[in-house]
Write a protein that holds these residues in place. Structure first.
Motif, PDB file in Angstrom:
ATOM      1  N   ARG A  51      25.923  34.530  15.022  1.00 22.92           N
ATOM      2  CA  ARG A  51      27.105  33.684  15.095  1.00 22.92           C
ATOM      3  C   ARG A  51      26.755  32.366  15.769  1.00 22.92           C
ATOM      4  O   ARG A  51      26.007  32.330  16.728  1.00 22.92           O
ATOM      5  CB  ARG A  51      28.162  34.420  15.915  1.00 22.92           C
ATOM      6  N   ASP A  52      27.337  31.295  15.261  1.00 22.79           N
ATOM      7  CA  ASP A  52      27.294  30.026  15.976  1.00 22.79           C
ATOM      8  C   ASP A  52      28.441  30.034  16.977  1.00 22.79           C
ATOM      9  O   ASP A  52      29.567  30.408  16.633  1.00 22.79           O
ATOM     10  CB  ASP A  52      27.474  28.839  15.021  1.00 22.79           C
ATOM     11  N   LEU A  53      28.137  29.623  18.191  1.00 23.18           N
ATOM     12  CA  LEU A  53      29.168  29.594  19.221  1.00 23.18           C
ATOM     13  C   LEU A  53      30.055  28.371  19.024  1.00 23.18           C
ATOM     14  O   LEU A  53      29.563  27.245  18.925  1.00 23.18           O
ATOM     15  CB  LEU A  53      28.529  29.558  20.611  1.00 23.18           C
ATOM     16  N   TYR A  72      13.513  26.348  22.236  1.00 27.97           N
ATOM     17  CA  TYR A  72      14.541  27.386  22.343  1.00 27.97           C
ATOM     18  C   TYR A  72      15.932  26.802  22.594  1.00 27.97           C
ATOM     19  O   TYR A  72      16.865  27.540  22.835  1.00 27.97           O
ATOM     20  CB  TYR A  72      14.204  28.360  23.472  1.00 27.97           C
ATOM     21  N   GLU A  73      16.067  25.498  22.554  1.00 26.25           N
ATOM     22  CA  GLU A  73      17.319  24.856  22.953  1.00 26.25           C
ATOM     23  C   GLU A  73      18.344  24.735  21.827  1.00 26.25           C
ATOM     24  O   GLU A  73      18.964  23.700  21.647  1.00 26.25           O
ATOM     25  CB  GLU A  73      17.036  23.484  23.551  1.00 26.25           C
ATOM     26  N   ASN A  74      18.566  25.787  21.108  1.00 28.68           N
ATOM     27  CA  ASN A  74      19.629  25.819  20.108  1.00 28.68           C
ATOM     28  C   ASN A  74      20.863  26.399  20.796  1.00 28.68           C
ATOM     29  O   ASN A  74      21.100  27.607  20.754  1.00 28.68           O
ATOM     30  CB  ASN A  74      19.220  26.655  18.894  1.00 28.68           C
ATOM     31  N   ASN A  75      21.632  25.521  21.427  1.00 22.81           N
ATOM     32  CA  ASN A  75      22.761  25.994  22.232  1.00 22.81           C
ATOM     33  C   ASN A  75      23.958  26.449  21.397  1.00 22.81           C
ATOM     34  O   ASN A  75      24.987  26.802  21.936  1.00 22.81           O
ATOM     35  CB  ASN A  75      23.187  24.932  23.241  1.00 22.81           C
ATOM     36  N   LYS A  76      23.806  26.471  20.102  1.00 21.75           N
ATOM     37  CA  LYS A  76      24.853  27.000  19.232  1.00 21.75           C
ATOM     38  C   LYS A  76      24.697  28.509  19.026  1.00 21.75           C
ATOM     39  O   LYS A  76      25.604  29.155  18.519  1.00 21.75           O
ATOM     40  CB  LYS A  76      24.802  26.322  17.862  1.00 21.75           C
ATOM     41  N   ARG A  77      23.551  29.049  19.400  1.00 20.71           N
ATOM     42  CA  ARG A  77      23.257  30.453  19.114  1.00 20.71           C
ATOM     43  C   ARG A  77      23.273  31.299  20.388  1.00 20.71           C
ATOM     44  O   ARG A  77      23.191  30.806  21.507  1.00 20.71           O
ATOM     45  CB  ARG A  77      21.900  30.586  18.424  1.00 20.71           C
ATOM     46  N   VAL A  78      23.357  32.605  20.198  1.00 17.49           N
ATOM     47  CA  VAL A  78      23.528  33.552  21.293  1.00 17.49           C
ATOM     48  C   VAL A  78      22.317  33.592  22.222  1.00 17.49           C
ATOM     49  O   VAL A  78      22.470  33.792  23.429  1.00 17.49           O
ATOM     50  CB  VAL A  78      23.848  34.957  20.728  1.00 17.49           C
ATOM     51  N   PHE A  79      21.106  33.373  21.685  1.00 20.87           N
ATOM     52  CA  PHE A  79      19.943  33.458  22.572  1.00 20.87           C
ATOM     53  C   PHE A  79      20.016  32.411  23.684  1.00 20.87           C
ATOM     54  O   PHE A  79      19.681  32.705  24.823  1.00 20.87           O
ATOM     55  CB  PHE A  79      18.630  33.312  21.802  1.00 20.87           C
ATOM     56  N   PHE A 116      18.264  36.469  14.339  1.00 19.17           N
ATOM     57  CA  PHE A 116      19.612  35.940  14.145  1.00 19.17           C
ATOM     58  C   PHE A 116      20.320  35.613  15.454  1.00 19.17           C
ATOM     59  O   PHE A 116      21.420  35.088  15.444  1.00 19.17           O
ATOM     60  CB  PHE A 116      20.448  36.892  13.294  1.00 19.17           C
ATOM     61  N   LEU A 117      19.684  35.921  16.566  1.00 20.57           N
ATOM     62  CA  LEU A 117      20.212  35.484  17.862  1.00 20.57           C
ATOM     63  C   LEU A 117      19.953  34.000  18.086  1.00 20.57           C
ATOM     64  O   LEU A 117      20.583  33.381  18.930  1.00 20.57           O
ATOM     65  CB  LEU A 117      19.551  36.266  19.008  1.00 20.57           C
ATOM     66  N   GLY A 118      19.015  33.452  17.340  1.00 19.61           N
ATOM     67  CA  GLY A 118      18.643  32.054  17.527  1.00 19.61           C
ATOM     68  C   GLY A 118      17.262  31.908  18.123  1.00 19.61           C
ATOM     69  O   GLY A 118      16.904  30.856  18.636  1.00 19.61           O
ATOM     70  N   ILE A 119      16.461  32.959  18.040  1.00 16.42           N
ATOM     71  CA  ILE A 119      15.074  32.885  18.505  1.00 16.42           C
ATOM     72  C   ILE A 119      14.275  32.185  17.411  1.00 16.42           C
ATOM     73  O   ILE A 119      14.269  32.631  16.264  1.00 16.42           O
ATOM     74  CB  ILE A 119      14.511  34.281  18.808  1.00 16.42           C
ATOM     75  N   PRO A 120      13.621  31.085  17.726  1.00 19.92           N
ATOM     76  CA  PRO A 120      12.922  30.317  16.684  1.00 19.92           C
ATOM     77  C   PRO A 120      11.633  30.987  16.219  1.00 19.92           C
ATOM     78  O   PRO A 120      11.103  31.879  16.876  1.00 19.92           O
ATOM     79  CB  PRO A 120      12.629  28.988  17.383  1.00 19.92           C
TER      80      PRO A 120
END
Length: 137
Positions: A51-53, A72-79, A116-120
Motif C-alpha cells: 500500500r502507498d501511505l 530506502y527513502e520511499n516514504n510512501k511505502r510501509v518499509f 511490496f513493503l517498499g524494499i528496493p
C-alpha cells in the motif's frame, strides 16, 4: 498523541519533546500523524501490505542517529514507516525487540514477497539487504 502534540501552546514544549527523539519538531509532528494513520489502518482491519501511505512521514534529512541510506527513502511505502517506528523506538526503548518480531513475521510467511513493503532492489530484481542498514543493526 499527534493531536495532543500539535495542540501544545508553547513551541518550546514541542521542541523539548522532539529533542528527546533527536528530531526537528516539524518532522516529529509528521511522524506522529503517520503513526496515527497507520494505527487506524490496522485498528480497522484495512490492508497495510502493498500500500502507498496516504499520509506520508516526512523524510529525515539530517538524522542524529542511525538511519537508512537514500535508496530506502520511499516514504510512501510501509518499509519507510517501519524505519520511522524503529528510529522512535530506539530512542524511547533501546532494548526493544522490534527487529526480531519483524524477522519472525517474515519467516512465518515465507511465500509473501516482502518487496511490496517498499524494499528496493539492485536493478536486477534482487532485494537489497535491509538488515545491513545502520538502523537495523
Amino acid at each position: 498523541m499527534s493531536h495532543l502534540y500539535r495542540g501544545l501552546k508553547n513551541n518550546s514544549d514541542k521542541k523539548r519533546i522532539a529533542d528527546f527523539f533527536e528530531l526537528h519538531p516539524t518532522v516529529f509532528t509528521s511522524w506522529l500523524h503517520t503513526l496515527t494513520y497507520v494505527r487506524n489502518i490496522c485498528a480497522h482491519h484495512s490492508r497495510l501490505w502493498n500500500r502507498d501511505l496516504a499520509i506520508e512521514p516526512e523524510l529525515l534529512i539530517k538524522p542524529k542517529g542511525n538511519w537508512i541510506t537514500t535508496r530506502y527513502e520511499n516514504n510512501k511505502r510501509v518499509f519507510y514507516f517501519l524505519c520511522v517506528l524503529r528510529y522512535l523506538l530506539n530512542r524511547a526503548n533501546p532494548n526493544n525487540t522490534m527487529q526480531t518480531k519483524i524477522e519472525n513475521l517474515f519467516l512465518k510467511y515465507p511465500t509473501i514477497p516482502i518487496k511490496f513493503l517498499g524494499i528496493p532492489s539492485d536493478g536486477n530484481g534482487n532485494l537489497l539487504n535491509w538488515k545491513l542498514e545502520k538502523i537495523w543493526q
